[in-house]
Motif scaffolding. Structure first.
Motif, mmCIF file in Angstrom:
data_model
loop_
_atom_site.group_PDB
_atom_site.id
_atom_site.type_symbol
_atom_site.label_atom_id
_atom_site.label_comp_id
_atom_site.label_asym_id
_atom_site.label_seq_id
_atom_site.Cartn_x
_atom_site.Cartn_y
_atom_site.Cartn_z
ATOM 1 N N PRO A 133 0.837 -1.209 0.000
ATOM 2 C CA PRO A 133 0.000 0.000 0.000
ATOM 3 C C PRO A 133 0.873 1.261 0.000
ATOM 4 O O PRO A 133 1.634 1.500 0.938
ATOM 5 C CB PRO A 133 -0.820 -0.113 1.287
ATOM 6 N N VAL A 134 0.767 2.029 -1.077
ATOM 7 C CA VAL A 134 1.758 3.063 -1.382
ATOM 8 C C VAL A 134 1.816 4.176 -0.344
ATOM 9 O O VAL A 134 2.899 4.690 -0.039
ATOM 10 C CB VAL A 134 1.529 3.632 -2.800
ATOM 11 N N ASP A 135 0.689 4.580 0.213
ATOM 12 C CA ASP A 135 0.703 5.716 1.143
ATOM 13 C C ASP A 135 1.462 5.396 2.417
ATOM 14 O O ASP A 135 2.325 6.162 2.856
ATOM 15 C CB ASP A 135 -0.737 6.144 1.462
ATOM 16 N N VAL A 136 1.161 4.247 3.022
ATOM 17 C CA VAL A 136 1.828 3.867 4.268
ATOM 18 C C VAL A 136 3.294 3.536 4.003
ATOM 19 O O VAL A 136 4.168 3.877 4.799
ATOM 20 C CB VAL A 136 1.105 2.686 4.947
ATOM 21 N N LEU A 137 3.595 2.905 2.864
ATOM 22 C CA LEU A 137 4.990 2.579 2.554
ATOM 23 C C LEU A 137 5.809 3.823 2.217
ATOM 24 O O LEU A 137 7.027 3.834 2.413
ATOM 25 C CB LEU A 137 5.071 1.550 1.429
ATOM 26 N N THR A 138 5.162 4.876 1.730
ATOM 27 C CA THR A 138 5.868 6.148 1.527
ATOM 28 C C THR A 138 6.258 6.739 2.880
ATOM 29 O O THR A 138 7.372 7.253 3.058
ATOM 30 C CB THR A 138 5.000 7.139 0.731
ATOM 31 N N ARG B 63 11.456 15.179 -0.401
ATOM 32 C CA ARG B 63 12.186 14.278 -1.305
ATOM 33 C C ARG B 63 11.735 12.824 -1.185
ATOM 34 O O ARG B 63 12.394 11.919 -1.668
ATOM 35 C CB ARG B 63 13.694 14.385 -1.061
ATOM 36 N N VAL B 64 10.578 12.595 -0.531
ATOM 37 C CA VAL B 64 9.999 11.252 -0.455
ATOM 38 C C VAL B 64 8.553 11.354 -0.925
ATOM 39 O O VAL B 64 7.724 12.004 -0.289
ATOM 40 C CB VAL B 64 10.067 10.676 0.969
ATOM 41 N N ILE B 65 8.269 10.717 -2.060
ATOM 42 C CA ILE B 65 6.980 10.877 -2.729
ATOM 43 C C ILE B 65 6.427 9.501 -3.068
ATOM 44 O O ILE B 65 7.178 8.600 -3.449
ATOM 45 C CB ILE B 65 7.144 11.697 -4.034
ATOM 46 N N GLY B 66 5.115 9.347 -2.942
ATOM 47 C CA GLY B 66 4.464 8.116 -3.382
ATOM 48 C C GLY B 66 3.730 8.357 -4.690
ATOM 49 O O GLY B 66 3.203 9.452 -4.913
ATOM 50 N N SER B 67 3.681 7.340 -5.568
ATOM 51 C CA SER B 67 2.967 7.506 -6.837
ATOM 52 C C SER B 67 1.482 7.780 -6.623
ATOM 53 O O SER B 67 0.823 8.389 -7.468
ATOM 54 C CB SER B 67 3.160 6.269 -7.722
ATOM 55 N N GLY B 68 0.960 7.357 -5.473
ATOM 56 C CA GLY B 68 -0.361 7.768 -5.016
ATOM 57 C C GLY B 68 -1.484 7.606 -6.021
ATOM 58 O O GLY B 68 -1.651 6.563 -6.655
ATOM 59 N N VAL C 66 2.053 12.682 -0.415
ATOM 60 C CA VAL C 66 2.990 13.593 0.258
ATOM 61 C C VAL C 66 2.623 13.671 1.738
ATOM 62 O O VAL C 66 1.542 13.238 2.145
ATOM 63 C CB VAL C 66 2.944 15.012 -0.362
ATOM 64 N N LEU C 67 3.524 14.228 2.533
ATOM 65 C CA LEU C 67 3.222 14.438 3.952
ATOM 66 C C LEU C 67 2.094 15.461 4.050
ATOM 67 O O LEU C 67 2.256 16.619 3.682
ATOM 68 C CB LEU C 67 4.472 14.933 4.682
ATOM 69 N N ALA C 68 0.929 15.009 4.524
ATOM 70 C CA ALA C 68 -0.301 15.799 4.399
ATOM 71 C C ALA C 68 -0.670 16.602 5.646
ATOM 72 O O ALA C 68 -1.614 17.397 5.605
ATOM 73 C CB ALA C 68 -1.466 14.873 4.046
ATOM 74 N N LYS C 69 0.052 16.405 6.730
ATOM 75 C CA LYS C 69 -0.309 17.088 7.976
ATOM 76 C C LYS C 69 -0.289 18.611 7.781
ATOM 77 O O LYS C 69 0.659 19.180 7.249
ATOM 78 C CB LYS C 69 0.670 16.705 9.088
ATOM 79 N N GLY C 70 -1.388 19.256 8.204
ATOM 80 C CA GLY C 70 -1.481 20.707 8.104
ATOM 81 C C GLY C 70 -2.222 21.187 6.872
ATOM 82 O O GLY C 70 -2.545 22.371 6.756
ATOM 83 N N PHE C 71 -2.515 20.279 5.935
ATOM 84 C CA PHE C 71 -3.264 20.656 4.735
ATOM 85 C C PHE C 71 -4.709 20.180 4.842
ATOM 86 O O PHE C 71 -4.970 19.063 5.295
ATOM 87 C CB PHE C 71 -2.621 20.049 3.476
ATOM 88 N N TYR C 72 -5.632 21.033 4.418
ATOM 89 C CA TYR C 72 -7.062 20.679 4.360
ATOM 90 C C TYR C 72 -7.590 20.147 5.695
ATOM 91 O O TYR C 72 -8.412 19.235 5.734
ATOM 92 C CB TYR C 72 -7.308 19.651 3.246
ATOM 93 N N LEU D 176 -0.674 10.968 2.137
ATOM 94 C CA LEU D 176 -1.736 10.626 1.189
ATOM 95 C C LEU D 176 -1.671 11.587 0.021
ATOM 96 O O LEU D 176 -0.918 12.560 0.031
ATOM 97 C CB LEU D 176 -3.117 10.622 1.859
ATOM 98 N N SER D 177 -2.450 11.303 -1.016
ATOM 99 C CA SER D 177 -2.327 12.085 -2.252
ATOM 100 C C SER D 177 -3.062 13.412 -2.178
ATOM 101 O O SER D 177 -4.240 13.472 -1.830
ATOM 102 C CB SER D 177 -2.847 11.279 -3.442
#
Length: 350
Positions: A156-161, A174-179, A292-298, A307-308
């Motif tokens: 699972p790409v999000d958790v593995l990212t 500099r760490v991105i998941g194809s999401g 991407v690291l999503a904390k603080g967005f939306y 998450l994407s």
């Protein structure tokens, strides 16, 4: 297992064929230090990894391509098969090894390796096996290419990212998941097919988890710059929620359909990842929905969850996250998606 041509470059009497074939120019200046040499490494030479590798080659995205896998025979076979196409491709040096030192100096490391789910196995158990696998993959990549961008494709790409970010010690940009980059392509195709237009004229995003809790951003879909929902409202055309949900469901299920029909997915993810590689390495500043690291967005405050989100990408990785308008329902669904992922990764003990 470096690039192989003939078994030896020596001719009769030990004469080096290169020296015999070319008359050197004396007193030449060294190569210009400004010339960029681009190196991409692909970890895992399964169906997905090789689809990515061959797309990178055909699109001339790298001067050097390194392949890494745990199976030496399969790895050498794939390397030779690609090398034998050299006359039909842009010039790219192709290397392969079970040793991660072959990836040294990479600009981009693409990880496709992952454990396959055993029938009846829980998602958490599969994830824990992949975490163990990543603990042998990510640290050597970070060691040999400390300035690279890590692009995670394994599921699972999000958790593995998130796992790759933790294991690498890299900054989050500099760490991105194809999401959901591929999910969004499927979404655009289905909308374009529904409206009988070119998919390139459709602007539409799937965000959130690359999976069942993904979120379709219906409120921001446009075709040729025209907002679809606003247009339908102005024309007083009823757009049933059932129709929208049906299209989103088709996006979520489309990968399963391909897997059921041919056993795996490969070509679409190959093109998807190659498009990300181009945007990153050529500093194109395009917007892609990637993990991407999503904390603080939306309004996402569930710890360090990946998450994407629609992100602008460039040579340094993630440049920024686009401030796309989300309606209340979309915001709630995205936050729920983040919470689902956070609960799963919190059980890993990283």
């Amino acid at each position: 297992m470096q690039k192989s041509g003939s078994s030896s470059s020596l001719g009769p009497g030990g004469l080096d064929l290169t020296q015999a074939f070319f008359k050197p120019i004396l007193n030449t200046a060294p190569p210009s230090p400004t010339k960029r040499h681009t190196k991409i490494s692909v970890i895992g030479v399964g169906n997905v990894g090789m689809a990515i590798a061959q797309t990178i080659l055909t699109q001339d995205l790298a001067d050097e391509l390194a392949l890494v896998d745990a199976k030496p025979d399969k790895l050498r076979g794939e390397m030779l098969d690609l090398q034998h196409a050299a006359a039909f491709l842009p010039r790219t040096k192709i290397l392969a090894s079970v040793d991660y030192s072959v990836t040294v100096g990479s600009d981009l490391c693409i990880v496709t390796a992952g454990a396959r789910q055993i029938p009846g196995e829980s998602r958490l158990n599969l994830l824990q096996r992949n975490v163990a696998l990543f603990s042998n993959i990510i640290p050597p990549l970070a060691k040999y290419s400390p300035d690279c961008i890590l692009l995670i494709v394994s599921n699972p790409v999000d958790v593995l990212t998130y796992v790759a970010w933790k294991l690498s010690g890299f900054p989050s940009n500099r760490v991105i998941g194809s999401g959901t980059n591929l999910d969004s392509s499927r979404f655009r195709f289905l909308i374009a097919d529904h409206l009988d237009v070119n998919a390139q004229d459709v602007q539409a995003y799937i965000i959130g988890e690359h999976g069942d809790s993904s979120v379709a951003l219906w409120s921001s879909i446009s075709v040729g710059g025209v907002s679809v929902l606003s247009f339908l409202e102005k024309q007083q055309i009823a757009c049933e929620k059932e129709t929208l949900d049906k299209i989103h469901k088709a996006v979520v299920e489309s990968a399963y359909e391909v897997i059921n029909l041919k056993g795996y997915t490969s070509w679409a993810i190959g093109y998807s990842v190659a498009s990300l590689a181009r945007t990153l390495l050529r500093d194109q500043r395009k917007i892609h929905p990637v993990s991407v690291l999503a904390k603080g967005f939306y309004g996402i405050e569930d710890g360090d969850v990946f998450l994407s989100l629609p992100a602008q990408l460039g040579r340094g990785g993630v440049v920024g996250v686009t401030n796309v308008h989300l309606n209340e329902e979309e915001t709630q669904r995205l936050q729920h998606s983040a919470h689902t992922l956070f609960e799963l990764q919190s059980q890993l003990g990283l």
